[in-house]
Design a protein around this motif. Structure first.
Motif, short mmCIF file in Angstrom:
data_model
loop_
_atom_site.label_atom_id
_atom_site.label_comp_id
_atom_site.label_asym_id
_atom_site.label_seq_id
_atom_site.Cartn_x
_atom_site.Cartn_y
_atom_site.Cartn_z
N LYS A 87 13.78 15.03 -15.20
CA LYS A 87 14.41 16.32 -14.92
C LYS A 87 14.84 16.45 -13.46
N ALA A 88 14.52 15.46 -12.65
CA ALA A 88 14.79 15.52 -11.21
C ALA A 88 16.25 15.23 -10.90
N THR A 89 16.63 15.61 -9.70
CA THR A 89 17.92 15.22 -9.13
C THR A 89 17.60 14.23 -8.02
N PHE A 90 18.32 13.14 -7.98
CA PHE A 90 18.08 12.07 -7.00
C PHE A 90 19.22 12.01 -6.00
N LEU A 91 18.85 11.76 -4.76
CA LEU A 91 19.82 11.60 -3.69
C LEU A 91 19.66 10.20 -3.10
N ILE A 92 20.76 9.49 -3.03
CA ILE A 92 20.78 8.22 -2.31
C ILE A 92 21.59 8.47 -1.05
N SER A 93 20.89 8.44 0.09
CA SER A 93 21.50 8.72 1.39
C SER A 93 21.03 7.70 2.40
N LYS A 94 21.96 7.04 3.05
CA LYS A 94 21.63 6.05 4.09
C LYS A 94 20.90 6.70 5.26
N ASN A 95 20.88 8.03 5.30
CA ASN A 95 20.21 8.75 6.38
C ASN A 95 18.77 9.15 6.05
N THR A 103 0.86 -1.19 0.00
CA THR A 103 0.00 0.00 0.00
C THR A 103 0.89 1.23 0.00
N ILE A 104 0.55 2.21 -0.82
CA ILE A 104 1.34 3.44 -0.92
C ILE A 104 0.93 4.38 0.20
N VAL A 105 1.85 4.67 1.11
CA VAL A 105 1.55 5.57 2.23
C VAL A 105 2.54 6.72 2.34
N ASP A 106 3.73 6.57 1.81
CA ASP A 106 4.80 7.56 1.98
C ASP A 106 4.70 8.64 0.90
N LYS A 107 4.34 9.86 1.30
CA LYS A 107 4.16 10.96 0.35
C LYS A 107 5.48 11.56 -0.14
N THR A 108 6.60 11.15 0.45
CA THR A 108 7.88 11.72 0.00
C THR A 108 8.59 10.84 -1.03
N HIS A 109 8.16 9.60 -1.18
CA HIS A 109 8.90 8.68 -2.05
C HIS A 109 8.06 8.01 -3.14
N ALA A 110 6.77 8.25 -3.22
CA ALA A 110 5.91 7.59 -4.20
C ALA A 110 6.30 8.02 -5.62
N ALA A 111 5.85 7.24 -6.60
CA ALA A 111 6.17 7.51 -8.00
C ALA A 111 5.03 7.02 -8.89
N GLU A 112 5.11 7.39 -10.17
CA GLU A 112 4.05 7.01 -11.11
C GLU A 112 4.58 7.00 -12.53
N ILE A 113 4.13 6.04 -13.30
CA ILE A 113 4.36 6.00 -14.74
C ILE A 113 3.02 6.22 -15.41
N LEU A 167 7.29 9.89 -13.22
CA LEU A 167 7.09 10.88 -12.17
C LEU A 167 7.54 10.33 -10.83
N SER A 168 8.15 11.19 -10.03
CA SER A 168 8.53 10.85 -8.66
C SER A 168 8.03 11.96 -7.75
N ASN A 169 7.74 11.60 -6.51
CA ASN A 169 7.34 12.64 -5.57
C ASN A 169 8.55 13.48 -5.20
N ASN A 170 8.30 14.77 -5.06
CA ASN A 170 9.34 15.71 -4.69
C ASN A 170 9.55 15.63 -3.17
N TYR A 171 10.74 15.24 -2.75
CA TYR A 171 11.05 15.12 -1.33
C TYR A 171 10.80 16.45 -0.59
N SER A 172 11.06 17.55 -1.27
CA SER A 172 10.89 18.88 -0.66
C SER A 172 9.43 19.31 -0.53
N GLU A 173 8.55 18.69 -1.32
CA GLU A 173 7.11 18.98 -1.29
C GLU A 173 6.35 17.65 -1.32
N ALA A 231 13.82 11.95 -4.53
CA ALA A 231 13.84 12.80 -5.72
C ALA A 231 13.62 14.26 -5.33
N PHE A 232 14.26 15.15 -6.08
CA PHE A 232 14.15 16.58 -5.84
C PHE A 232 13.93 17.30 -7.17
N GLU A 233 12.99 18.24 -7.17
CA GLU A 233 12.74 19.02 -8.38
C GLU A 233 13.91 19.96 -8.66
#
Length: 145
Positions: free
Chosen positions: A96-104, A39-49, A81-87, A115-117
């Motif tokens: 067009k996004a910039t992606f961050l892979i961070s263990k934190n 189930t999709i619950v995380d609004k900061t990491h969801a995505a869509e094709i 499409l990816s959700n914008n971590y900042s929004e 993902a970040f816009e």
């Protein structure tokens, strides 16, 4: 005869307008991931094709979307499409996004991928949370390794 002509033109216009690929809202807590079925619950990491036929596939994380992409020819897909971590909850163009892979910054499927816009937003979060930045193409190559 004029009425038939008008109806034909109207029908054609409606069909053309109805085929425009556009994002569909994700119903958090209800929609399931098209790849892993969670189930999709995380609004900061969801995505869509969205395909060229306007069929939307929703995902709980960008990494699920990337894995699911193998199901399609790239020519069939209109939007990544990816959700914008900042929004949180706001879908952005993944190409067009910039992606961050961070263990934190945990993500639903454990890839620590966000993902970040705006690249500057990604750089600011990276300065605080560490990690590596990727463009869309760089991310696809990295995840295939």
């Amino acid at each position: 005869m004029k009425t038939l002509k008008h109806i034909s033109i109207l029908t054609l216009l409606l069909l053309m307008l109805g085929c425009n690929a556009s994002p569909q809202p994700i119903d958090y807590g209800s929609d399931g991931c098209s790849y892993c079925k969670m189930t999709i619950v995380d609004k900061t990491h969801a995505a869509e094709i969205v395909t060229k036929k306007n069929k939307a596939y929703k995902f709980d994380a960008t990494e699920c979307m990337v894995n699911f992409m193998e199901e399609f020819e790239s020519s069939e897909i209109e939007l990544y499409l990816s959700n914008n971590y900042s929004e949180p909850g706001t879908l952005i163009d993944a190409k067009k996004a910039t992606f961050l892979i961070s263990k934190n910054i945990p993500s639903p499927m454990g890839a620590f991928l966000s993902a970040f816009e705006k690249k500057t937003d990604a750089e600011n979060v990276q300065a605080d949370k560490e990690g590596d930045l990727y463009s869309w193409e760089e991310l696809l190559s990295h995840l295939k390794e």
